[in-house]
Design an enzyme around this catalytic site. Structure first.
Site, short mmCIF file in Angstrom:
data_model
loop_
_atom_site.label_atom_id
_atom_site.label_comp_id
_atom_site.label_asym_id
_atom_site.label_seq_id
_atom_site.Cartn_x
_atom_site.Cartn_y
_atom_site.Cartn_z
N GLN A 105 35.62 34.17 44.07
CA GLN A 105 36.50 35.06 43.32
C GLN A 105 36.16 36.52 43.64
OE1 GLN A 105 35.28 32.92 39.49
NE2 GLN A 105 37.29 33.69 38.96
N HIS A 125 40.73 36.01 45.38
CA HIS A 125 41.24 37.29 44.89
C HIS A 125 41.29 38.36 45.98
CE1 HIS A 125 40.04 36.02 40.53
NE2 HIS A 125 41.08 35.37 40.99
#
Ligand code: NAD
Ligand code: ZN
Length: 253
Positions: A105, A125
């Protein structure tokens, strides 16, 4: 099952030893030992400034200017740090052929910097160390954009198609990249051990991956300095700092 950390003979060593296809899943806690605050800590970036939503960036030139000011002043503090002991330990596990994929992430590029090959890395992300054109996808280097932004005040546009250029992270309000999500799902469903490092596991859809792995028959291990939302589901929970735990698991030769 909750274990105190006895590295040399821990359950984690046994589980990793047994596994054929481990997926490592990292959250912001992975990089706190590199000096990058995680999401929820008092010094975390969103406690210092309001996020700029994707729609605002696209629609409002002032928001774009502000976003670039933030990117070039380094105020978010996401790039420029060095990998920590935990990153190096993951890279060693990768080099030893133990890891099928690293799903992260994080946007800080530290897995790449520690030598995890790009084909094994799945960035949910995005990445804050470069920019891309929102229309044609062309990659743009921040150092070059910075020169014209600081020098001539130019808000970056694509040199090929004239489209808007944005740091290559997934912003609030921006859809998750579907190809990347699919890649993460495929890796998750193929693994026999899912190892979560430094994620509070409250952000969906990312937190759905450990659940998916477990339901599919993989072992689930969570390493975090405090309890997470999915501890009850895990085969093993280690409450400790990632660097020491991972170094004990994969010591340098
Ligand atoms: P989070 O902040 O929700 O959770 C981090 C967890 O890691 C916390 O439970 C914390 O207790 C734990 N932790 C922190 N340092 C640790 C350490 N050294 N050892 C063990 N545990 C530790 O993070 P999240 O769930 O990943 O969500 C935050 C979101 O914000 C992410 O989606 C990410 O994209 C973004 N973010 C990225 C970065 C980065 O790229 N480095 C930094 C901050 C935020
Ligand atoms: Zn373009």
């Amino acid at each position: 099952m909750r274990n105190s950390i006895k590295p040399e003979n821990s359950e984690l060593v046994r589980l990793i030893g047994q596994a054929q296809r481990t997926v490592v899943f990292t959250g912001a806690g992975m990089s706190t030992e590199s000096g990058i605050p995680d999401f929820r800590s008092p010094g975390g970036v969103w406690s210092r400034m309001k996020p700029i939503y994707f729609q605002e960036f696209v629609e409002d030139k002032d928001k774009r200017r502000e976003a670039w000011n933030r990117a070039f002043s380094g105020v978010a503090g996401w790039v420029g740090a060095a990998p920590n002991a935990g990153h190096w330990a993951i890279a060693r596990l990768v080099a030893r052929g133990k890891v099928a994929a690293v799903i992260t992430q994080n946007v800080d590029n530290l897995h790449q910097d520690s030598g995890v090959p790009p084909e094994l890395l799945i960035e949910l992300h995005g990445n804050a160390s470069y920019a891309t054109c929102l229309d044609c996808g062309l990659r743009h280097e921040l150092a070059i954009l910075k020169q014209s932004f600081l020098g001539a005040g130019e808000i970056p546009v694509c040199r090929d198609c004239g489209g808007l250029v944005k740091v290559a992270t997934v912003s609030f309000g921006q859809p998750m990249p579907q190809a990347v999500m699919k890649q993460a799902e495929t890796a998750t469903l193929a693994c026999d051990l899912f190892l979560v490092l430094g994620s509070s596991l409250v952000v969906y859809p990312a937190a759905g991956f450990p659940i998916m792995a477990k339901r599919n028959g993989a072992k689930l291990v969570i390493v975090n300095r405090e309890p997470t939302d999915l501890d009850d589901l895990a085969d093993l929970v280690l409450n400790g700092e990632i660097g020491p735990v991972m170094t004990a698991l994969a010591p340098p030769n």
